[in-house]
Design an enzyme around this catalytic site. Sequence first.
Site, PDB file in Angstrom:
ATOM      1  CG  ASN A  11      -1.789   1.206   1.335  1.00  0.00           C
ATOM      2  OD1 ASN A  11      -1.904   1.975   0.380  1.00  0.00           O
ATOM      3  ND2 ASN A  11      -2.408   1.386   2.487  1.00  0.00           N
ATOM      4  CE  LYS A  13      -0.241   3.115   4.782  1.00  0.00           C
ATOM      5  NZ  LYS A  13      -0.120   3.260   6.264  1.00  0.00           N
ATOM      6  CG  HIS A 100      -5.801   1.428   5.318  1.00  0.00           C
ATOM      7  ND1 HIS A 100      -5.338   2.418   6.158  1.00  0.00           N
ATOM      8  CD2 HIS A 100      -4.745   0.622   5.072  1.00  0.00           C
ATOM      9  CE1 HIS A 100      -4.048   2.220   6.391  1.00  0.00           C
ATOM     10  NE2 HIS A 100      -3.668   1.134   5.754  1.00  0.00           N
ATOM     11  CD  GLU A 102      -3.051   5.309   6.772  1.00  0.00           C
ATOM     12  OE1 GLU A 102      -2.019   4.960   7.359  1.00  0.00           O
ATOM     13  OE2 GLU A 102      -3.177   5.290   5.525  1.00  0.00           O
ATOM     14  CD  GLU A 172      -5.266  -1.390   8.478  1.00  0.00           C
ATOM     15  OE1 GLU A 172      -4.266  -1.101   7.830  1.00  0.00           O
ATOM     16  OE2 GLU A 172      -6.291  -0.703   8.506  1.00  0.00           O
ATOM     17  N   GLY A 178       2.928   2.464  10.887  1.00  0.00           N
ATOM     18  CA  GLY A 178       3.819   3.599  10.696  1.00  0.00           C
ATOM     19  C   GLY A 178       4.531   4.067  11.950  1.00  0.00           C
ATOM     20  CB  SER A 218       5.434  -1.753  11.756  1.00  0.00           C
ATOM     21  OG  SER A 218       4.880  -0.461  11.862  1.00  0.00           O
TER      22      SER A 218
END
Length: 256
Positions: A11, A13, A100, A102, A172, A178, A218
């Site tokens: 991904n 992003k 996702h 985000e 996730e 991140g 990660s």
Amino acid sequence: MASRKKYVGGNWKMNLNKAEAVALAKDLATKVDDAAPCEVAICPPFVYLDAISQALCEAGNKTIKLGAQDFWTAGNGAYTGEISLDMLKDVGVSVVLTGHSERRHVIGETDVLINEKNLKALEAGMEVIFCIGEKLEQREAGQTDAINAAQMSYGLAGVTAEQMKNVVVAYEPVWAIGTGKTATPEDAQKAHKAIREHLTSMFSKEVADGVRIQYGGSMKPSNAGELMGQADIDGGLIGGAALKADDFMGIINAAK
């Protein structure tokens, strides 16, 4: 236990410019072939999808799947700023991300919208990488399994057992995205096992045993082998490490 081929997705992003994105795709196209130990997908930003599709085609690479990070549920029409599934198919996209963290926690997508996206994408014949996962305060409150189960129950409502063949679940943990923090292999396996058990309760053991569950917190070359060596971890949804060919290949090669 069903035999499940590992699956590693990248991904990208909101990263890279056009030249960098195309260069990365071309580099991966020379390194990922039919002998790859796992299935591979990359999800670049919308504006580079067509160029990357052409780059993969020119390289003769039919192994790397092209994915999109999002889409809108309606067909072509008056939806300013959105991208339809037909548009994505037109440039060679076969995989879409949904749910996702985000999109959930920054953009504000609801479980209802994510469910609608899952249903529309599957109806359109797309492969769906459906993301779930808990935030730090939920983890600390011991709610990991409950949050994952709730997000699956909402997100997969109305999905048939047959359609589940085209669904990959990506766990996730939001607190590990991140941040450089990663769940221990044992903690990740515990969450993945509970996810598979909930899929069994929603569908059947046969369906649940066939679903690939990626880890998306990660993962990097140094920990990918140990994570993917767990019984219920079937690959990874990779963020930062997917932006460098050598790092991404390190994870792919760890899927053996």
